[in-house]
Design an enzyme around this catalytic site. Sequence first.
Site, PDB file in Angstrom:
ATOM      1  N   LYS A 136     -30.126  25.336 -27.033  1.00  0.00           N
ATOM      2  CA  LYS A 136     -29.467  24.639 -25.928  1.00  0.00           C
ATOM      3  C   LYS A 136     -28.148  25.332 -25.602  1.00  0.00           C
ATOM      4  CE  LYS A 136     -28.078  19.960 -24.454  1.00  0.00           C
ATOM      5  NZ  LYS A 136     -28.027  18.523 -24.768  1.00  0.00           N
ATOM      6  N   SER A 158     -30.011  15.114 -21.453  1.00  0.00           N
ATOM      7  CA  SER A 158     -29.502  16.370 -20.949  1.00  0.00           C
ATOM      8  C   SER A 158     -30.258  17.592 -21.463  1.00  0.00           C
ATOM      9  CB  SER A 158     -28.021  16.516 -21.307  1.00  0.00           C
ATOM     10  OG  SER A 158     -27.854  16.581 -22.716  1.00  0.00           O
ATOM     11  N   SER A 199     -30.043  12.210 -25.295  1.00  0.00           N
ATOM     12  CA  SER A 199     -30.410  13.519 -24.737  1.00  0.00           C
ATOM     13  C   SER A 199     -31.403  14.342 -25.535  1.00  0.00           C
ATOM     14  CB  SER A 199     -29.157  14.367 -24.527  1.00  0.00           C
ATOM     15  OG  SER A 199     -28.501  13.952 -23.378  1.00  0.00           O
TER      16      SER A 199
HETATM   17  N1  GLN Z   1     -27.856  10.324 -20.421  1.00  0.00           N
HETATM   18  C1  GLN Z   1     -26.712  10.046 -21.224  1.00  0.00           C
HETATM   19  C2  GLN Z   1     -25.474  10.425 -20.465  1.00  0.00           C
HETATM   20  O1  GLN Z   1     -25.601  10.845 -19.372  1.00  0.00           O
HETATM   21  C3  GLN Z   1     -26.793  10.738 -22.548  1.00  0.00           C
HETATM   22  C4  GLN Z   1     -26.470  12.166 -22.488  1.00  0.00           C
HETATM   23  C5  GLN Z   1     -26.528  12.814 -23.849  1.00  0.00           C
HETATM   24  O2  GLN Z   1     -27.079  12.265 -24.802  1.00  0.00           O
HETATM   25  N2  GLN Z   1     -25.889  13.966 -23.943  1.00  0.00           N
HETATM   26  O3  GLN Z   1     -24.405  10.305 -20.921  1.00  0.00           O
END
Ligand code: GLN
Length: 491
Positions: free
Chosen positions: A79, A159, A183
């Site tokens: 990532k 994400s 995410s």
């Molecule tokens: N979807 C969540 C957010 O937008 C979690 C994102 C994540 O886990 N990095 O904050």
Amino acid sequence: MSELTKLTLTDAMSGLESKSFSSRELTQAFVDAIEASNDTLNAYVVKTPEKALGMADASDERRAAGKAGRLDGAPLGIKDLYCTKGVRTTACSNILDEFTPTYESTVTQNLWDAGAVMLGKLNMDEFAMGSSNETSRFGPPSNPWRRDGSNATLTSGGSSGGSATAVAADMCLAATASDTGGSIRQPAAFTGTVGIKPTYGRASRYGMVAFASSLDQAGPITKNVADAALLSEIMCSHDPKDSTSLSVETPNWLEDVSKGVKGMRIGVPKEYRVDGMPQEIEDLWAQGIKWLQEMGAEIVDVSLPHTKYALPAYYIVAPAEASSNLARYDGMRYGARVQGDNLTSTYEGTRASGFGEEVQRRLLIGTYVLSSGYYDAYYIRAQKVRTRILQDFETVFEDVDALLTPTCPSAAFAYGEKTGDPVQMYLNDIFTVTANLAGLPGISVPAAIDAQGLPLGLQVIGKALDEATCFRVAGAIEEAAGFVAKPSKWW
Ligand code: GLN
């Protein structure tokens, strides 16, 4: 050769160990697959084929010399939030421009120390803020899954959308990801892959681009539960360079996957039955309960009464921490700079043009909830709610070994379907944020295909530091579900 890309990580390790193929052959197969697929799927934002082949050759030499590590020769995707020495790392944000770290994150260093091969950097939401990967400066990846009879491009979730895409489309054996509010687990659920967020502090945050430091946790996205156990074992470690890293041994989780659930008590929290949840998700949950019962687990109805406050608390705590963490991007030290007439206008210009809309929204919310006069009303209150949520879990974990829930309230959605309404997008995290707020491990395992032909995931939440039970329950669900579906190749 392309069959090699379909292997699971654990099977590929057996093949390398038995010398059925070399790391160079395996790596070349992935380099070719990435070359053939990435223009369409957009999973990788940086490709490192020469580096990969060089690492593969070095691995083959180590293996020939009898010095192979546990992941020796395994090609992985990383990532774009992990700092990789000499390889551009931008967390898919314009503000990091062409930033190329001079050091390696601890998690990726652990992988290279075990002999793994790096294929490149994977797409993600800007600074990991999002649930659809639409906030990436490089544009979103495409989910290899499509609804039956439709050509609409679906999100792979966020994400870690690039990680999930690459694993589901056989563009790496497995991938690293990160999870602040879901995410890892939500993209895994949207792509028929497995993703685990270990206990907060299991893996080091050193060299991971920070989003919300009290919630961020590294973990893998993989093709099956055994792969997730193996990769987690390597990624997790105590690290003196991260003061929140836990000084605990990493167990042998791979052994746990096949231990079964006989005699376990599994809790089913009633608050995770939300309005408007599709019947198919309800049915999948009921099916998961039945599978576990059939395999000898006892199902217990439990209550986590503060669940309804989790999402609002998360969307205060996470932006607050983000606004503090992202203050460092001022155009002076990293990446892009928009030169103004004076220092303040340089800061303003840099941040206004460098950060995307969603990141700016979070920074505004975060700055507001931390500001004098509002701090107690929002931030402190959210922290108190967080404590209550943790207490809910502690209470039910006196009685049960793990909890079973759906991973998400929907299957993968199409691009644009939720983009216009940030709250709709935030609601997708309803089942995943609780584990981050409480610091608990959570795993998503693919368990069914819905009527439209899309994968759905079940989530297992465990006690702090009890990933072992998560792997056992997820392993049992995987076996019962017999989920082997793959997206049909259109790309
Ligand atoms: N979807 C969540 C957010 O937008 C979690 C994102 C994540 O886990 N990095 O904050």
